[in-house]
Design a protein around this motif. Sequence first.
Motif, PDB file in Angstrom:
ATOM      1  N   MET B   1      42.148 -29.500 -11.484  1.00  0.00           N
ATOM      2  CA  MET B   1      42.697 -28.899 -12.695  1.00  0.00           C
ATOM      3  C   MET B   1      41.724 -29.032 -13.860  1.00  0.00           C
ATOM      4  N   ASN B  32      45.690 -16.920 -12.178  1.00  0.00           N
ATOM      5  CA  ASN B  32      46.907 -17.645 -11.804  1.00  0.00           C
ATOM      6  C   ASN B  32      47.782 -16.789 -10.917  1.00  0.00           C
ATOM      7  N   ARG B 270      51.569 -27.464 -18.910  1.00  0.00           N
ATOM      8  CA  ARG B 270      50.191 -27.309 -18.468  1.00  0.00           C
ATOM      9  C   ARG B 270      49.246 -27.302 -19.667  1.00  0.00           C
ATOM     10  N   ASN B 274      46.428 -30.214 -20.387  1.00  0.00           N
ATOM     11  CA  ASN B 274      45.018 -29.844 -20.406  1.00  0.00           C
ATOM     12  C   ASN B 274      44.434 -29.796 -21.807  1.00  0.00           C
ATOM     13  N   LEU B 354      51.232 -31.005 -11.454  1.00  0.00           N
ATOM     14  CA  LEU B 354      51.987 -30.050 -12.260  1.00  0.00           C
ATOM     15  C   LEU B 354      53.107 -29.399 -11.462  1.00  0.00           C
TER      16      LEU B 354
END
Lengths: 333, 523
Positions: B1, B32, B270, B274, B354
């Motif tokens: 990730m 994605n 997410r 991040n 996640l």
Amino acid sequence: MPGYFARLTPRYRRSWALVAAYLAFLVLISLIDFGGNTAGQTLFRGLMLSMLIFLVASGLSLIFGLLDVLNFAQGAFVLVGAYIGYATYQSVELSSTYSFLAAVGAAVVSVGLLGAVIETGLIRPLYARPVFQIVLTFGLGAILLDLVQRIYGPQPKQPLAPPELFRGTFYLFGQSLSIYRLFIIGLGLVIMVAVGLLLNRTRLGIIIRAGVQDAEMVQALGINVRRVFTFVFVLGAVLAGLAGIVLVPYQGATLDLGNQFLILAIVVVVIGGMGSYEGTAVASFIVGLTRAVAEQMSLKHFDAPVLAETSILFLMIVVLLVQPSGLFGREES
Amino acid sequence: MIERAVYRRVERIENPTGRKLAAGLVRLVLENWFYALFFVLLWRFPYLVADLTDSEVMPQRPTGGSVFWQSVMAQTLLIACLAMSYNVLFGFGGIISFGHALFFGIGGYTTFILMREYEPGARWPVLAGFAALVVVIGALARIPWRRLALAALVGAALLYLLLPGSGGVSVYQGFGVAVLLSVALSLLSGAVTLRLRGVYFAMFTLALAEVFWVLAKSGTLRALTGAEDGLPFRDLIPDALNPTPTAGGNRLAMYRVTVIFFALVFLAIRRYINSPVGRVIVAVRDNEQRARAIGYNAFHYKLLTMVFAGVLATLSGLLFVLWGSAKRVDPTLLSLNYTVEPLLLTLIGGVGTLTGPVVAALGLELGRTYLREETFTFSTRLFGLLSLWQALWVAGFALFFYVFRRGLRRGVARALGAGRDPGSRAVTLAAGAGAAAALIVVALVAQAIYAETDLDTYVYKVADLWQLFQGMLFVLVVMLLPHGIVGTWNRWWFNRRLRRMARQAAARAAGAETAEPSGGHEA
């Protein structure tokens, strides 16, 4: 004892003074609010509750102090002890005193074995992953609760008659009470003293106390600390199981027994300080008496026991706010 | 990730056209594609079920399969949101909380108690109380007074806007107040105990949640909370928020709102993890001392994470309450069940991944619904000749041997007088297997004798066995699958890539070596 108080640090002395003041306040307020006899009855009930809580909480505190495991299955041990004891007490056909003894034996042995298996088989591989131990004991609690419900059914069990030895009554505070209550208090006191002596007067006790301070160092000195861990875990489980069976002739056995006592024991351990034996003993009195007084008070003034259930939780929150390491715990940052 | 995030950032700098919105969106979807596909599937889910079960989506046949599965899927997604928010705390923040149910349940109670009881005269007292709460929290957390005053001011201003000066509170205003309250509560529990060891935090949150649970189900406050029966709110919500197909509600719209909410929660988490803040939080989890030494205030970051997780849990709880068929906020929402559930889902899916909680929630919750009416009898079709109890016996023995394998092998070896050489090890293994088989046979015989009376009375509904199953899952996952489903998968995938890269590097090195004598010196 005088030597003990002379050796205390100022902080411990302050804690003792605080405890004494708080207990005096409880007695005083119950005397003022309820009047002589009712106050006596309430405090007596509180004393009995304190003893039962102590049996559960001392195990929790010892296990946490030495193994660094917060044992969420402690409540389930009470439950298992109560139900196995109940079944034995009901089915063994001897004179009631002997069958009570058999019930105590069955409860203690089975819970002790359970504790030994859990510690050696499941908790020991997880010493490297401490968070997972909490989760594991949590799950074990759920399993044990469900197994008990599956085997003995969801209906609450009515209290059984106490053994003949303790069947008489005595007259106190204008009320006749079963001698069995005296037995509970006596048993609690005896165990309190016995475990205290074990910790303070024997070689094993020295090892346990040293392990609470620094288990690695004890290991380095050539002592098999793992074996001591198992012993302490079993001891804690056995004390919880004992609390369970002792409860049976007094209030029967219900499925929420475990969680009820787990919460109470956690409150005691937080107030007394993690891993401190004297703290656990003192805090059991605080919690038991507070609960009894709050119960009586809310019944008198609000006609409902809501205050009793939340009072000790508020007490715990206040202690966590003011002194998070508890009354007698080690300071940590 | 992390690598992907870094890679994406680098690429964006090299390729400035990627900043254009449309191109960016296209690439977002392309990168994605898996999540996008999943979203589209969820969006079309009612129609898919309708095609499969030959029922209408809405609302002509309210009892059709599609209508039922819309509600199941929506509640599953909301439980997944709860689990994801718990995972932010437990997986990414390393904070173990046993009071997450508090945030899940508090929203419904706050909103509907406000709607029923609020009077305009209460505006200023509520404001004053809220400001006092903020000040108390700030003092406990030792927050500098300027920031504290700012926070109190902002909170009070928001509350002022949310509470009307005349008339009652609307649903949406109630939701706003609920979120504010959940922020305040998570700040409170964080401020009190986050500086301490994790265990204190766990116990404090447990006690706090327990207080609210006891209050919610106590008979004394029946007028306010409805005690065990719960707080009815059927008359309080507008049709737009009512997913019941019969009462003029709009189930499909609510389902879509839920799916969008789920997607937003996933994206928010997410984004959060991040973001630079999220990286600090993971650093604090991995090594708090080091993070502090670098100069980050670990306490503030943990507090922020708590607030984030608390607000997400509150919002999912609000939607979950609306989906309930009884249209009541009942005390079980605050009970330990809704703490255990997300914890278990996080563990099974993979702590600190996640997608893990979502995978686990979809698997477990949908499976439970699907199997709800199923029963196991002595001759059940799933296990063939084995009854469920026998399967449990065998599984129990297998676990026992797995856990105690070393001790048992040693014991057998000692009993046989064998040494440690490999040959005798095979003997001891065989002996162990024989003993296991003998034990299982004994168990089966005991079971057969025990169950001799009437075999068909042993009928177990899956729903009744669920708690036992859940507890066993706890233990099994903790002992055998500590990284969870997605965590294990990620590890396997990562190792595979690592091996492949190593192989390529080795091949390159070998190629360079063979090439060196002929062309090495020409360049």
